[in-house]
Design a protein around this motif. Structure first.
Motif, mmCIF file in Angstrom:
data_model
loop_
_atom_site.group_PDB
_atom_site.id
_atom_site.type_symbol
_atom_site.label_atom_id
_atom_site.label_comp_id
_atom_site.label_asym_id
_atom_site.label_seq_id
_atom_site.Cartn_x
_atom_site.Cartn_y
_atom_site.Cartn_z
ATOM 1 N N MET A 141 0.842 -1.211 0.000
ATOM 2 C CA MET A 141 0.000 0.000 0.000
ATOM 3 C C MET A 141 0.876 1.259 0.000
ATOM 4 O O MET A 141 0.586 2.223 -0.708
ATOM 5 N N LEU A 142 1.945 1.221 0.820
ATOM 6 C CA LEU A 142 2.854 2.378 0.842
ATOM 7 C C LEU A 142 3.568 2.523 -0.497
ATOM 8 O O LEU A 142 3.798 3.635 -0.968
ATOM 9 N N MET A 187 2.462 1.850 -3.411
ATOM 10 C CA MET A 187 1.580 2.500 -4.397
ATOM 11 C C MET A 187 1.635 4.011 -4.263
ATOM 12 O O MET A 187 1.541 4.741 -5.232
ATOM 13 N N LYS A 188 1.779 4.445 -3.005
ATOM 14 C CA LYS A 188 1.831 5.900 -2.762
ATOM 15 C C LYS A 188 3.203 6.457 -3.171
ATOM 16 O O LYS A 188 3.291 7.535 -3.769
ATOM 17 N N LEU A 189 4.256 5.696 -2.840
ATOM 18 C CA LEU A 189 5.614 6.207 -3.061
ATOM 19 C C LEU A 189 5.997 6.221 -4.533
ATOM 20 O O LEU A 189 6.700 7.110 -4.994
ATOM 21 N N PHE A 190 5.555 5.191 -5.255
ATOM 22 C CA PHE A 190 6.001 5.053 -6.651
ATOM 23 C C PHE A 190 4.819 5.220 -7.597
ATOM 24 O O PHE A 190 4.689 4.496 -8.570
ATOM 25 N N LYS A 191 3.956 6.178 -7.274
ATOM 26 C CA LYS A 191 2.699 6.320 -8.016
ATOM 27 C C LYS A 191 2.898 6.837 -9.434
ATOM 28 O O LYS A 191 2.009 6.722 -10.264
ATOM 29 N N ASP A 192 4.063 7.404 -9.719
ATOM 30 C CA ASP A 192 4.260 8.002 -11.034
ATOM 31 C C ASP A 192 4.343 6.967 -12.150
ATOM 32 O O ASP A 192 4.065 7.276 -13.299
ATOM 33 N N ASP A 193 4.765 5.758 -11.802
ATOM 34 C CA ASP A 193 4.912 4.754 -12.850
ATOM 35 C C ASP A 193 3.735 3.786 -12.817
ATOM 36 O O ASP A 193 3.521 3.077 -11.827
ATOM 37 N N PHE A 194 3.013 3.762 -13.918
ATOM 38 C CA PHE A 194 1.795 2.971 -13.953
ATOM 39 C C PHE A 194 2.082 1.479 -13.778
ATOM 40 O O PHE A 194 1.395 0.778 -13.041
ATOM 41 N N VAL A 211 4.594 0.028 -12.270
ATOM 42 C CA VAL A 211 4.998 -0.270 -10.889
ATOM 43 C C VAL A 211 3.773 -0.284 -9.977
ATOM 44 O O VAL A 211 3.617 -1.152 -9.112
ATOM 45 N N PHE A 220 2.254 -3.344 -7.626
ATOM 46 C CA PHE A 220 1.868 -3.303 -6.201
ATOM 47 C C PHE A 220 0.436 -3.792 -6.019
ATOM 48 O O PHE A 220 0.105 -4.426 -5.022
ATOM 49 N N TRP A 249 -4.353 8.669 -14.653
ATOM 50 C CA TRP A 249 -2.981 8.529 -15.130
ATOM 51 C C TRP A 249 -2.643 9.471 -16.296
ATOM 52 O O TRP A 249 -1.634 10.156 -16.253
ATOM 53 N N ARG A 264 -2.283 12.951 -14.860
ATOM 54 C CA ARG A 264 -1.046 13.100 -14.078
ATOM 55 C C ARG A 264 0.167 13.165 -15.000
ATOM 56 O O ARG A 264 1.120 13.872 -14.754
ATOM 57 N N ARG A 324 2.687 16.152 -15.048
ATOM 58 C CA ARG A 324 4.094 15.888 -14.767
ATOM 59 C C ARG A 324 4.994 16.430 -15.884
ATOM 60 O O ARG A 324 6.035 16.993 -15.641
ATOM 61 N N PHE A 370 12.666 11.356 -11.446
ATOM 62 C CA PHE A 370 12.525 10.635 -10.174
ATOM 63 C C PHE A 370 13.873 9.997 -9.798
ATOM 64 O O PHE A 370 14.577 9.462 -10.645
ATOM 65 N N VAL A 390 12.689 9.114 -3.609
ATOM 66 C CA VAL A 390 12.755 8.532 -2.270
ATOM 67 C C VAL A 390 14.202 8.551 -1.796
ATOM 68 O O VAL A 390 15.128 8.471 -2.598
ATOM 69 N N PRO A 434 10.027 10.239 1.249
ATOM 70 C CA PRO A 434 9.094 10.754 2.247
ATOM 71 C C PRO A 434 9.248 9.960 3.545
ATOM 72 O O PRO A 434 9.878 8.907 3.552
ATOM 73 N N VAL A 465 7.453 8.005 5.088
ATOM 74 C CA VAL A 465 6.989 6.610 5.083
ATOM 75 C C VAL A 465 7.911 5.680 4.294
ATOM 76 O O VAL A 465 7.724 4.465 4.318
ATOM 77 N N TYR A 487 8.148 1.798 4.674
ATOM 78 C CA TYR A 487 7.948 0.907 3.515
ATOM 79 C C TYR A 487 9.049 -0.150 3.447
ATOM 80 O O TYR A 487 8.783 -1.350 3.315
ATOM 81 N N ARG A 544 11.618 -0.829 -8.693
ATOM 82 C CA ARG A 544 10.528 0.177 -8.596
ATOM 83 C C ARG A 544 10.777 1.434 -9.416
ATOM 84 O O ARG A 544 9.865 2.239 -9.589
#
Lengths: 277, 701
Positions: free
Chosen positions: A63-64, A66-73, A75, A79, B47, B50, B54, B193, B211, B362, B364, B368, B419
């Motif tokens: 779940m985290l 999905m939030k952290l790497f949300k830019d890449d569809f 990826v 998740f 998507w 975004r 972006r 990124f 990250v 971030p 989290v 993670y 990732r």
């Protein structure tokens, strides 16, 4: 089965006896809480806690992620797939404790249902009783009439030729020892007690059905002895009204109360017994 | 089917369920599935939007990129001469493959060549005069107090006292001392990124599109840079906490047996919510099992302690106030039960599951990683070199600890590779640095700290480490695509550290430093016994010498300007070529005045004179902590036997890449502009380095 039922009924009577003279929800909440903690303990020792914890962690990670790497569809979809896999595993890890607890919990639920699902008949209130007759004995049950003790009959018999059942309307006249008795084929005597609202008691065992033969029938209808296979009467049903267990003025079904309270206490027990769900 | 098992229809009971586990699982799973489907739906729906936002924000991120992804593997301290040797022996096939595909030049390092300085120059592409990191340890010029040179942690400014309680009304402040902008922030501006893992001097973490997990400077729960604990029965050989000179902190707690078990406590942080600021403690008991192992009961957990083995990470929670908990993790190592009980505990580190201070961006991201990979070391300098130097731990357990941490980091890096399909990924592995620091004596037969007849597994430890690093590179490269750019680099090389140079003793011998009347030698730590009214210059930290200058130092006596410059020139002349007569060798290659070493807005914060030692020498342990010893030169007999704090020309790092670079004179400050150019971003003006990619001009040359 009748013996087991007698033990369980007696045990539950004992458990609820301290709460007989207080509002019905008090006993329900108390035992729901106790059983919630008990089930948590059983869950802890019958499940693979390490695997559950690891799986929960990875579910959170997905779940985290999905939030952290949300830019890449791609990826994000990865998740999502991981999440579904984790959910499947979560259910799988819950299977062993579920199998261990399923029988005792079902028996327990039946016992609780017997006290909270229906309410006794009101004194002088009308009620319907229905006898299901063994088809072989249907011809001889043509003039069947109940003998009433502490109750009066309000209507003549209504016979359903297709279902082989006979019904009467009656009303109880006494709180204690009200009963209906039938005599079939000359020598078969069937006596059915009637649960009548006792103002001194807040929780009374009530069960509408006196079952016929069969293991499951006996298991699921524990209050009254079941009829043997060759009995002229196959079952007796008294139509009681639905019970109610009001809590702070809200009429909540007892199963909901049991579910919420036991879940809550099972979750709270995490604080002191380190159990992972 | 599961649902059928959960819900029954039994006679008059219309609904039932079997137990809280199943209930929680069903409801939880339902919510998660619903959430996942919902988020997937929203993700699909938004998507394209975004994507448009972006590309507008990121000014067409990576539109001019030459490669889809740049992956930088930092192997801290990998030494070129050893690398050459092992390459020749065919022991490093993965690095050899990179060399064949691209190149393998030396990589120039910073002055001084130490990790916080070098990796800060890597991050910013600038000389230290622009990023303000010159050493691990600095001093407050006003009162000469020592201070960590890389980060400032301050208590909340506003507090309210309620009886014995102190309620903070603002947050504590954590400020990085590193200035300038790292190249991942520049990439972020362009919408690229990045994943930045354990690059030194990234605490507090940067804020950018990507990250980051912080590294060097992240403290332990005590607020130190790593304090281990030894629990020992009376009579054990324990280090003297006041006398020992070393790279970290230690605490020894006496423990005695009572009714067949040992009772003691873990020392936690100071409870700043109480007026009297007591130390938070977590009691534990250890009961020997009779077979050499023992059972520890700690914080509601039952932990099996096997002799001479590390436990897994253990979660510990200190309760500061109702509802206020400080969570940490540590590992334990039962040294022995008989004849005397000895138990080692690592520094209690910030729990990455619920960090008490930000260790990632971030916030989290740390969680993670912990949820995905399990608990991991969060301390800046996680490999405990102090306990090995102090003789508390042995070489094998140190190696074990270092490789465990290395594996944690490798898993993080591999996850990042999975990732982040486009952009930049970098991770720094510290094991080469720590292991070379501690194991060099086993490859250096003339080292004063080398034990007689060391076992083969220790004389092979360095070779083994180089092979393990090569295997790590192999595993990471195997996950990459053909068109990804790969850079494997070290921030500096490594050399033996046989003799310590006590700069304060040299200053004292040459009349630049005077101790207070009656002060004994060695003098007290952190410049404690210096008579400032008669001292012109002093040394603290690993790097060099500060002039006791008026208008800067609290009790300065050397005037700013010509007098200071003359003093610097005089000392530089004397120190350059300084001889160690006992060994008939030159100890100092060159003493470099600050003005020659650095340029930029923060250059004046550097030591006035930077000492570039010859191979085999380094500042002594005593001088590094601001003491003044009896003699200038001393043998280094500590396990910390290798070092790199010498003249930068003598200790370059390595650079392996699959790119064909113009890298004959490559320097660590060139990496940032090279990465920026690879990803199609113009390097900003503050960058001193130059791109190593071939241009038309460099090609024709």
């Amino acid at each position: 089965m009748n013996g087991l039922n007698a033990i369980l009924v007696g045990l539950m009577d004992l458990m609820l006896s301290p709460f007989a003279r207080v509002a019905p929800w008090v006993g329900l909440v108390f035992w729901s809480a106790v059983l919630g903690v008990g089930m948590a303990v059983i869950f802890k020792y019958t499940s693979n806690q390490r695997a559950i914890r690891r799986n929960n962690d990875r579910t959170t990670a997905a779940m985290l992620g999905m939030k952290l790497f949300k830019d890449d569809f791609g990826v994000t979809m990865g998740f999502q797939a991981a999440l579904l896999k984790r959910i499947g595993l979560r259910l799988w890890y819950n299977l062993p404790p579920l199998l261990v607890m399923i029988v005792p919990i079902v028996l327990l639920m039946i016992q609780l249902a017997m006290r909270y699902e229906q309410r006794p008949l009101a004194l002088n209130g009308p009620a319907i009783v229905e006898l299901n007759i063994n088809p072989e004995h249907w011809p001889t049950a043509k003039d069947l009439q109940p003998q009433l003790s502490g109750a009066v009959l309000e209507t003549p018999a209504v016979r359903d030729e297709y279902e082989h059942s006979v019904s009467w309307r009656f009303s109880p006249q006494t709180v204690h020892d009200a009963a209906l008795t039938w005599q079939l084929d000359g020598d078969t005597v069937v006596k059915q007690p009637i649960a009548v609202d006792d103002p001194d008691l807040h929780v009374q065992p009530v069960w509408s059905t006196r079952p016929g033969p069969g293991f499951w029938d006996g298991l699921l209808h524990p209050l009254h002895r079941s009829f043997p296979a060759d009995s002229p009467v196959q079952s007796i049903v008294i139509h009681y009204d639905s019970g109610s267990t009001p809590i702070f003025g809200l009429d909540v079904h007892w199963v909901i109360t049991f579910f919420v309270v036991s879940m809550l206490f099972a979750l709270l027990s995490k604080l002191f017994i380190r159990v992972y769900y | 089917m599961m649902l059928d098992s959960m819900v029954f229809d039994i006679g008059p009971i219309t609904l039932s369920y079997v137990g809280p586990g199943a209930g929680v699982a069903l409801i939880g799973s339902f919510l998660v599935v619903a959430g996942a489907i919902f988020s997937a739906f929203i993700g699909l729906l938004t998507w394209p939007i975004r994507r448009i936002i972006r590309s507008i924000r990121g000014r067409h991120a990576m539109a001019h990129a030459k490669v889809p992804r740049v992956v930088i593997i930092g192997l801290d301290g990998l030494e070129p001469t050893l690398t050459d040797q092992f390459l020749e022996q065919g022991l490093l096939p993965n690095l050899a493959a990179l060399r064949e595909r691209g190149g393998y030049p030396r990589l120039g390092t910073t002055c001084p060549p130490i990790s916080p300085v070098a990796w800060s120059s890597f991050s910013t592409g600038a000389n230290p005069g622009k990023h303000n990191i010159f050493d691990f340890l600095g001093r407050n010029p006003v009162n000469y107090d020592p201070q960590i040179a890389t980060v400032r942690i301050r208590e909340p400014r506003r507090k309210m006292k309620l009886g014995t309680w102190v309620i903070p009304l603002s947050k504590p402040s954590i400020t990085a001392e590193r200035r300038s902008r790292p190249f991942w922030s520049v990439l972020s501006d362009a919408g690229v990124f990045s994943a930045v893992l354990r690059v030194p001097i990234t605490f507090p973490p940067d804020r950018f599109n990507g990250v980051q997990l912080a590294a060097m400077s992240v403290p332990d729960l005590l607020g130190s840079q790593g304090t281990y604990t030894l629990y020992a029965e009376p009579g054990s050989d324990v280090p003297d906490e006041d006398q020992v000179e070393g790279e970290g902190d230690r605490q020894c707690i006496e423990i005695t047996q009572n009714n067949g078990r040992y009772v003691s406590y873990l020392r936690g942080p100071i409870n700043s919510l109480r007026a009297e600021q007591p130390e938070l403690r977590l009691p534990f008991t250890v009961t020997p099992s009779g077979d050499g192992s023992a059972v520890m009961r700690l914080d509601g957990q039952k932990i099996k302690l096997q002799p001479m083995k590390f436990t897994d990470w253990i979660n510990v929670t200190f309760k500061a106030a109702p509802g206020v908990k400080v969570r940490g993790i540590c590992r334990l190592y039962l040294k022995q039960i008989a004849p005397r009980f000895e138990l080692y505990c690592t520094a209690i580190q910030i729990d990455p599951n619920k960090p008490v201070m930000p260790i990632s961006h971030p916030k989290v991201y740390a969680t993670y990683l912990a949820k995905l990979l399990g608990p991991y070391a969060t301390l800046g300098l996680a490999e405990d070199t102090s306990s090995l130097s102090d003789g508390v731990m042995d070489d094998q357990s140190f190696l074990q600890q270092s490789y465990d941490i290395h594996e944690e980091r490798e898993r993080m890096m591999l996850d990042a590779v999975l990732r982040v399909p486009r952009g930049m990924i970098t991770c720094v592995f510290d094991a080469p640095d720590r292991i070379q620091h501690m194991m060099w004596r086993y490859i250096d037969e003339s080292h004063p700290a080398r034990p007689p007849d060391p076992p083969a597994e220790l004389t092979d430890a360095m070779r083994h480490m180089y092979q393990r690093m090569d295997e790590t590179v192999g595993r990471i490269v195997a996950e990459l695509r053909e068109n990804d750019a790969v850079i494997v680099m070290s921030d500096h090389g490594f050399k033996p550290f046989r003799r310590g140079v006590d700069l304060n003793a040299w200053l004292r011998e040459n009349g630049y430093l005077t101790l207070k009347e009656g002060a004994e030698l060695p003098s007290g730590r952190y410049l404690a016994d210096i008579d400032w009214s008669r001292t012109k210059a002093y040394a603290i930290g690993l790097t060099g010498i500060y002039v006791n200058q008026t208008d800067r130092e609290g009790q300065g006596i050397v005037a700013e300007g010509d007098e200071t410059q003359a003093l610097i020139d005089e000392m530089a002349a004397k120190l350059t070529g300084l001889r160690d007569d006992d060994k008939d060798a030159v100890a100092v290659h060159e003493a470099i005045p600050r003005a020659r070493a650095y340029h930029g807005p923060y250059a004046e914060n550097a030591p006035d004179l930077i000492i570039g030692y010859r191979e085999g020498y380094r500042v002594s342990w005593a001088a590094a902590t601001g003491r003044c010893g009896e003699t200038v030169f001393t043998d280094n007999t500590k396990a910390w036997s290798g070092d790199h704090c010498i003249h930068p020309d003598l200790v370059p790092g390595v650079l392996f890449t699959n790119l064909n670079l113009n890298a004959e004179t490559a320097n660590i400050i060139d990496v940032a502009p090279t990465v920026l150019e690879l990803l199609g971003v113009t390097p900003p003006g503050h960058i001193d380095g130059k791109s190593l990619l071939w241009t038309e001009e460099t090609s024709s040359n």
